[in-house]
Design an enzyme around this catalytic site. Structure first.
Site, PDB file in Angstrom:
ATOM      1  N   SER A 746       1.820  13.658   7.365  1.00 42.43           N
ATOM      2  CA  SER A 746       1.412  13.671   5.967  1.00 42.43           C
ATOM      3  C   SER A 746       2.561  14.213   5.098  1.00 42.43           C
ATOM      4  O   SER A 746       3.637  13.626   5.080  1.00 42.43           O
ATOM      5  CB  SER A 746       0.128  14.486   5.797  1.00 42.43           C
ATOM      6  N   ASP A 823      -5.499   3.958   6.066  1.00 47.21           N
ATOM      7  CA  ASP A 823      -5.340   5.290   5.475  1.00 47.21           C
ATOM      8  C   ASP A 823      -5.723   5.230   3.996  1.00 47.21           C
ATOM      9  O   ASP A 823      -5.043   4.583   3.199  1.00 47.21           O
ATOM     10  CB  ASP A 823      -3.888   5.750   5.647  1.00 47.21           C
ATOM     11  N   HIS A 856      -6.328   8.577   7.555  1.00 49.47           N
ATOM     12  CA  HIS A 856      -5.214   9.523   7.556  1.00 49.47           C
ATOM     13  C   HIS A 856      -5.196  10.409   8.797  1.00 49.47           C
ATOM     14  O   HIS A 856      -4.139  10.877   9.215  1.00 49.47           O
ATOM     15  CB  HIS A 856      -5.287  10.388   6.297  1.00 49.47           C
TER      16      HIS A 856
END
Length: 907
Positions: A746, A823, A856
């Site tokens: 991330s 995502d 994600h």
């Protein structure tokens, strides 16, 4: 340019295994090394001529003649003969050593169990001495090393005057489904729901969650849960009568209805819920001829673009971190709720190639096409959802809005917190779109008016921003206790650090400062004992990487620690409703535990163990764990915290590869004195690599000066600090500076790529980026603009923060890129945009792995395990030098023919 960096290494170690005075039980690694040295001496001309593991991968690494690494010739063909007697003696010694090694190995293998230290975890030790089992990736992935914790929900008694009651929900078959326990007396347990398998409207109801009314006579029950986004879900809701043991649907006219939210009123006589993005209220105990008419629809125009009482995607993700956007007044007479209009917010398509999350079957002929989900997602600079606060008067049955004097314009307003007072007032925390101007709004719902009572322009103070805060604590007036007016406690900035301020009366803009110093409060306050005027909070007063519980009086006096600060520790805490008891969670550095303890507001002698994690202690005692060494590096005048995870049986004479693990997001923290046997610990203990984490500028709890330095230019200073720290580690005698890698997920994925880009292969050879942001114009507006301003106001900053220097990336040996195709947070668009840049520049030194239908967190169809398997195997290949051989590849024929020709010449 930055080679000379001041460095302060306290080498404070926090290992996982106790030191042992004797080395007699050390692993056979040491003996093997000794034997190898003797054999190597028999066939070596120059002790310095033997290449290390990394250098042996090719002649270009050392500048030696090609023959040095010829697999068929080797250096032995050119060595000088030794004197015969010396050679005999050396061989005899070698054979004796080998025999001894085999004998020791036989004894070691024949033992029934591995050697274990006296204790499972000794933070004062500095090295692993005894042999034990190896940590495995399977253990880490299945959660074997996670400590057990129990989330306790403290509740009031039926009359609000009984302290120390906690709500406990158990899994099926593991005791009563829902019960209220008295921490002082187990015999006072009140069973609310014995079995989660209920019957409602003639059908089975499998309860997954229960919330009791304040009088403990009824329970709101959720069943048939369907996940929506990260925090939200839809479910069917029921009302369970504790005395009658009966269950009825919350919406009598629609038993099958799936609701987005349901919540009790403070008095337990009503439930507010959200269906189809509209707010409803069901009032209980009314003398009505039909249950159906006890449900009132408060709003009627909710729909796909208009939300009432629940947040849209960006407010759920970045503001509330939950699925609720409605707030009951403390007397239950008013309901405040957020109206979110995202009509102008652009949509982003999420593609599902394998699954169909909607649950809908495709039309005939379209079975082979992916399912599309369109999410209203405001990217940086795009239109934001427009939010307003609305109210419902239950007595008058009126829905109304309040006009606020000097309010932000609709397109420049974020509403981040709502706090009711005891009466008809409430506080609303608002900021502008870029989160650097704060306005505290005081609303009088009786007069239906509002005004700004406090405004702070943080950009004018230190150039920084306001984080989203949801910890404002209302303090009621009590003249007998020295509080003539109502007030509230809030986080304030004092001399560059986050502290606590007490504002009284409610419209006072100048606080009583409760804390001060070069340290910060954390998510404070935790609790307020109104009877004794004591405020409890967690802070970093002892160390930024520790957490201790403290207390202070409401007048700012009598500041003192509640947990012992004589030893290192990281604590979390939750307090009972009257603050007489606390669930104290010790997170490390030793084996974690949980206890309910009495506080200075109650009986301080009370202690009740909740969790000792004995299983984890036993597991730790049987395994070789890495040692954790804490230090600081001083870069450009900032003291940055570092943790180094060293392999068991660390040998400072060896040359270890180093992996940097990074997150680095604004206000975050990775370096802490908590017990953590995670993927990083596995890499250190299982693969025997060193793993380093440094919290650079921009991260939290070291003061605002370091934190706000990154504003408007994300990635630059953070990457700079990673590079400078890696240079420091590269100079250590036990580090192989040619084998340094970095990885993150991330924001950490962004940091990995930004570091490789800025470093251009000078320090870091390898990188692994998972779900990275590569262009901040692609990420959501509320998060991004808080740190970067809008693209319209900061075009150059956005250009600098984009991963765009492909030639710099090409100078690293190799990097890995992974992303979930579905995502909804960091869109796959980020990785695809970077891949396009790499294609245009003909850059090929990377690998890619994408995960269909994964969001994600990357979990769909075994994807999470695949992520870590790939990280592990890719890192091994990198540190084994395999990627060095990919440069200038030739067909096998072109390689083998010169070898055959040379061999013929030697015959």
């Amino acid at each position: 340019m930055y080679d000379q960096v001041p460095y302060r290494d306290t080498d404070e170690a926090t290992p996982q295994i106790k030191n042992d005075a004797s080395d007699s039980n050390r692993s056979s690694i040491d003996t093997t090394s000794t034997t190898s040295l003797i054999l190597e001496r028999l066939h070596r001309e120059d002790p310095d001529d033997s290449p290390g593991e990394y250098e042996s991968s090719g002649p270009s690494q050392r500048g030696k003649p090609d023959e040095d690494d010829d697999l068929e010739i080797g250096r032995a063909a050119r060595l000088k003969p030794m004197e015969r007697k010396v050679r005999r003696a050396m061989y005899l010694l070698a054979f004796l050593m080998i025999g001894g090694w085999f004998l020791a190995l036989a004894v070691y293998v024949s033992r029934e169990h591995f050697g274990t230290p006296d204790t499972a975890h000794d933070p004062s030790a500095t090295a692993t001495r005894k042999a034990g089992k190896k940590i495995t990736l399977n253990q880490v992935m299945r959660g074997a090393w996670r400590s057990k914790t129990h989330g306790i929900q403290w509740i009031n008694g039926p009359h609000g005057d009984q302290d120390g009651l906690l709500l406990t929900q158990n899994s099926f078959g593991d005791g009563n489904f829902l019960e209220v326990q008295d921490v002082k007396n187990d015999s006072n347990t009140i069973v609310l729901i014995k079995d989660g398998a209920l019957q409602g409207s003639g059908q089975p109801v499998s309860a997954i969650k229960g919330w009791p009314s304040s009088d403990l006579k009824k329970v709101l029950v959720a069943s048939d849960h369907e996940k929506r986004w990260r925090h939200s879900y839809n479910a069917r809701y029921w009302i369970y009568d504790v005395e009658k043991a009966t269950t009825e649907p919350l919406v009598p006219s629609e038993p099958e209805a799936r609701l987005s939210l349901a919540t009790w009123s403070p008095k337990g006589d009503a439930i507010a819920f959200v269906k189809d993005n509209n707010v409803f209220i069901r009032q209980l105990g009314l003398d009505l001829t039909s249950e159906y008419y006890s449900v009132t629809q408060v709003t009627k125009d909710g729909g796909p673009d208009l939300f009432y009482g629940i947040p849209d995607w960006v407010y759920e993700e970045e503001v509330f971190s939950g699925n609720s956007a409605l707030w009951w007044s403390q007397d239950g007479e008013f309901l405040a709720f957020l109206r979110t209009n995202e009509t102008e917010v652009p949509e982003y398509p999420i593609q599902y190639f394998v699954s169909r999350p909607s649950g809908n079957n495709p039309p005939n002929g379209l079975e082979n096409y992916p399912e599309l989900e369109f999410i209203k997602y405001p990217k940086a600079g795009a239109p934001n959802p427009v939010v307003h606060l609305r109210f419902y008067d239950l007595k008058k049955k009126e829905d109304f809005a309040v006009t606020v004097e000097n309010d932000f314009p609709d397109d420049d307003r974020l509403i981040t917190e709502v706090v009711w007072s005891d009466g008809k007032y409430l506080l609303v925390r608002e900021t502008n779109r870029e989160s650097d101007v704060l306005r505290m709004v005081l609303i009088d719902v009786s007069a239906r008016s509002g005004k700004v009572v406090r405004e702070v322009d943080i950009s004018a103070i230190d150039g920084g921003w306001f984080e989203v805060s949801k910890n404002t604590r209302y303090i009621p007036a009590d003249p007998a206790s020295g509080r003539p007016y109502e007030g509230y406690i809030d986080t304030v900035i004092h001399e560059g650090y986050d502290h606590l301020g007490y504002f009284t009366p409610l419209d006072n803009k100048d606080p009583i400062l409760l804390t001060k110093g070069q340290w910060e409060v954390v998510d404070a306050p935790s609790a307020v004992d109104l009877k004794n005027g004591i405020v409890y909070f967690v802070a970093t007063e002892k160390s930024p990487i520790e957490r201790h519980v403290y207390s202070v009086k409401l007048d700012g006096s009598n500041f003192r620690p509640v947990t012992s600060t004589s030893e290192d520790g990281r604590y979390d805490v939750s307090f009972s409703k009257l603050s007489g008891y606390a669930l104290l969670t010790y997170e490390g550095p030793g084996i974690p535990w949980q206890k309910v303890v009495g506080t200075p507001s109650g009986d301080q002698s009370f202690v009740k163990d909740i969790e000792k994690n004995q299983g984890l202690a036993t597991l730790a005692a049987k395994h070789e764990l890495p040692t954790f060494h804490y230090s600081t590096v001083n870069i450009d005048g900032f003291d940055l915290h570092v943790v180094e995870r060293r392999p068991p049986h660390f040998n400072k004479k060896r040359k270890y590869p180093v992996l940097f693990q990074v997150y680095g997001g604004p206000g975050s923290q990775q370096v802490s004195k908590s017990f953590s046997i995670d993927f990083q610990a596995y890499i250190a203990a299982g693969l025997e690599y060193i793993v380093v984490t440094v919290d650079g500028r921009g991260t939290g709890f070291i003061g605002r000066k370091a934190r706000v330095a990154v504003r408007g230019n994300l990635g630059y200073w953070e990457a700079h600090d990673q590079i400078e720290t890696a240079k420091i580690w590269g100079k250590k005698g036990y580090v192989d500076k040619k084998r340094i890698a970095i990885w993150g997920w991330s924001y950490g994925g962004f940091m990995t790529l930004k570091t490789l880009e800025q470093d251009a292969g000078r320090t870091f050879s390898y990188g692994m980026a998972v779900a990275p942001v590569t262009d901040w114009r692609f990420y959501d507006s509320i998060y991004t603009e808080r740190y970067m301003h809008t693209p319209q106001h900061n075009q150059e900053g956005y250009r600098n923060a984009t991963i765009s220097d492909t030639q710099a990336l090409s100078k690293s040996v190799r990097f890995l890129l992974m992303h979930g195709v579905a995502d909804d947070n960091v869109h796959m668009q980020n990785s695809l945009a970077l891949l396009d840049k790499l294609d245009l520049a003909s850059v090929e030194n990377y690998d890619v792995h994408v995960f269909p239908d994964s969001d994600h967190s990357i979990y769909f169809h075994n994807a999470n395990r695949m992520v870590y398997d790939r990280l592990e195997q890719w890192l091994i290949r990198a540190f084994n030098g395999e990627f060095l051989k990919l440069d200038g590849l030739k067909p096998i024929r072109e390689i083998s023919e010169p070898l055959r020709k040379r061999n013929r010449e030697l015959v």
